[in-house]
Design a protein around this motif. Structure first.
Motif, mmCIF file in Angstrom:
data_model
loop_
_atom_site.group_PDB
_atom_site.id
_atom_site.type_symbol
_atom_site.label_atom_id
_atom_site.label_comp_id
_atom_site.label_asym_id
_atom_site.label_seq_id
_atom_site.Cartn_x
_atom_site.Cartn_y
_atom_site.Cartn_z
ATOM 1 N N HIS A 97 18.159 23.281 52.737
ATOM 2 C CA HIS A 97 17.530 22.164 52.030
ATOM 3 C C HIS A 97 18.445 20.945 51.972
ATOM 4 O O HIS A 97 18.326 20.113 51.078
ATOM 5 N N GLY A 98 19.356 20.854 52.913
ATOM 6 C CA GLY A 98 20.321 19.759 52.881
ATOM 7 C C GLY A 98 19.784 18.489 53.507
ATOM 8 O O GLY A 98 18.582 18.347 53.764
ATOM 9 N N GLU A 99 20.708 17.570 53.763
ATOM 10 C CA GLU A 99 20.324 16.276 54.327
ATOM 11 C C GLU A 99 20.558 16.219 55.831
ATOM 12 O O GLU A 99 20.314 15.183 56.448
ATOM 13 N N GLY A 100 21.053 17.299 56.405
ATOM 14 C CA GLY A 100 21.275 17.320 57.846
ATOM 15 C C GLY A 100 22.513 16.556 58.243
ATOM 16 O O GLY A 100 23.387 16.279 57.427
ATOM 17 N N PHE A 101 22.585 16.202 59.531
ATOM 18 C CA PHE A 101 23.757 15.498 60.039
ATOM 19 C C PHE A 101 23.351 14.798 61.327
ATOM 20 O O PHE A 101 22.277 15.033 61.874
ATOM 21 N N TYR A 136 16.748 20.870 64.161
ATOM 22 C CA TYR A 136 15.479 20.218 63.865
ATOM 23 C C TYR A 136 15.558 19.514 62.521
ATOM 24 O O TYR A 136 16.403 19.845 61.675
ATOM 25 N N GLN A 137 14.655 18.571 62.349
ATOM 26 C CA GLN A 137 14.532 17.843 61.082
ATOM 27 C C GLN A 137 15.895 17.342 60.602
ATOM 28 O O GLN A 137 16.369 17.693 59.525
ATOM 29 N N ARG A 138 16.492 16.561 61.443
ATOM 30 C CA ARG A 138 17.786 15.886 61.164
ATOM 31 C C ARG A 138 18.942 16.864 61.004
ATOM 32 O O ARG A 138 19.980 16.522 60.442
ATOM 33 N N GLY A 139 18.742 18.089 61.438
ATOM 34 C CA GLY A 139 19.847 19.050 61.361
ATOM 35 C C GLY A 139 19.756 19.997 60.186
ATOM 36 O O GLY A 139 20.705 20.733 59.911
ATOM 37 N N THR A 140 18.608 20.004 59.504
ATOM 38 C CA THR A 140 18.463 20.920 58.366
ATOM 39 C C THR A 140 17.980 22.301 58.800
ATOM 40 O O THR A 140 17.896 23.216 57.976
ATOM 41 N N ALA A 141 17.647 22.437 60.057
ATOM 42 C CA ALA A 141 17.265 23.750 60.600
ATOM 43 C C ALA A 141 17.856 23.865 61.999
ATOM 44 O O ALA A 141 18.014 22.871 62.699
ATOM 45 N N VAL A 142 18.203 25.091 62.366
ATOM 46 C CA VAL A 142 18.796 25.290 63.682
ATOM 47 C C VAL A 142 18.138 26.489 64.359
ATOM 48 O O VAL A 142 17.791 27.471 63.700
#
Lengths: 152, 122
Positions: A97-101, A136-142
Motif C-alpha cells: 500500500h505504499g507510494e511506489g518508486f 505495476y501501479q508506480r511500483g506498488t506491486a511487482v
C-alpha cells in the motif's frame, strides 16, 4: 539479462492462483511468507534444488521491500501475495500500500558513484535470474516470473 | 569477542580470520548481528587485515551486500584491508552482477587469502 519495467497498468493478478493470501507487514513473519510462496513452486518442480537460493533471495527482496519500504513496517497494512504455476512458467505477485518508486531511484551498478552505496542492489540481483521483473501501479506491486526447467 | 554468535574469529600474526558460520543470512536479526560483530572487530583491530570466510553461507540477501560494502568502506578509512573467501558457486554471481567483485578482493579459499596477506604485511 531481463530488464526491469515499471508500469502504471493495473496489477495482473493471476486468474487461477495456487496461493492468494494477505499478510500483515511484520518482518517477524517474513520467513513464513517466503516459505508459503516458495512451497508450491518447489513442490511443482518449477524451480530446481540448485536454484532454490535464487528463489529465496528474490522472494526475500520483494517481501522485505513490500513490508518495510512499501508499507513502512506498519503491521496494520497488509501485503497481498499470489502464486501461479502453469506448464511453462511460475509467477509470483506481491503488492503493498505504499507510494511506489521511480526507475531513477534505482542505482546503476555501472555508475562508479553508486558502486559503494549500501543499498539498491536487489533489483539488479533479481534480474540476473528472473525472466520477468515488472512493477505495476508506480511500483506498488511487482510480478516475478521465470520459465520452468526445460520450458522455453 | 564479537557479540555475533555465528561469527567465529581467530587472529594470526596480525591477520584476522572471521568465519561466518551460518547458512542463511536473510533475516534482519542475523544481518544486524553480523554487522555489529564486524564493527566490533574494527574496534578491536582498527588497522585490520581481515579475511571474511563465507564458505558456510548458502543464502544471502542484498542487505548483506550492503553491510559488506559498509564494512569495506570503514576498513579502508582505517587504512586496513579485507578479503572475502570461500564463496559457494551460488553466491559468487551476486557479487559479479552488482560489480562488487571489482570492489572486494576475493579468494577461492580462506587459506589462500591468509597466505596472500602474510606475503604482503601492512
Amino acid at each position: 539479462m531481463a530488464a526491469v519495467r515499471i508500469l502504471d497498468d493495473p496489477v495482473p493478478w493471476p486468474a487461477e492462483p495456487v496461493l492468494d493470501q494477505s499478510w500483515p507487514s511484520r518482518v517477524d513473519l517474513k520467513q513464513q511468507v517466503i516459505d508459503a510462496i516458495a512451497a508450491p513452486i518447489l513442490a511443482a518442480g518449477a524451480v530446481t534444488e540448485n536454484e532454490r537460493p535464487w528463489l529465496l533471495l528474490c522472494l526475500d527482496e520483494v517481501i522485505v521491500n513490500a513490508m518495510l519500504h512499501g508499507n513502512e513496517g506498519d503491521p496494520t497494512l497488509l501485503i497481498r501475495t499470489a502464486v501461479a504455476i502453469d506448464a511453462g512458467t511460475w509467477t509470483v505477485v506481491v503488492a503493498d500500500h505504499g507510494e511506489g518508486f521511480s526507475a531513477s531511484a534505482v542505482p546503476d551498478p555501472e555508475d562508479p558513484d553508486s558502486l559503494l552505496l549500501e543499498h539498491g542492489r536487489g533489483i539488479r540481483i533479481m534480474l540476473q535470474w528472473l525472466d520477468q521483473l515488472t512493477y505495476y501501479q508506480r511500483g506498488t506491486a511487482v510480478v516475478l516470473a521465470r520459465h520452468r526447467p526445460g520450458a522455453t | 569477542m564479537p557479540s555475533c554468535d555465528f561469527l567465529h574469529v581467530q587472529a594470526y600474526d596480525g591477520i584476522v580470520l572471521a568465519k561466518v558460520a551460518k547458512e542463511r543470512l536473510l533475516d534482519a536479526a542475523a544481518i544486524n548481528s553480523l554487522g555489529e560483530g564486524l564493527n566490533q572487530l574494527l574496534d578491536r583491530y582498527p588497522k585490520i587485515s581481515l579475511v571474511l570466510d563465507l564458505s558456510e553461507v548458502g543464502y544471502l540477501s542484498s542487505a548483506v551486500l550492503g553491510k559488506l560494502v559498509a564494512l569495506h568502506k570503514q576498513v579502508k578509512t582505517l587504512k586496513g584491508r579485507m578479503a572475502l573467501a570461500g564463496m559457494k558457486p551460488a553466491i559468487l554471481p551476486l557479487f559479479k552482477v552488482t560489480n562488487l567483485d571489482k570492489v572486494f578482493e576475493i579468494h577461492a579459499e580462506a587459506q589462500l587469502a591468509l597466505i596472500a596477506y602474510r606475503k604482503k604485511p601492512l
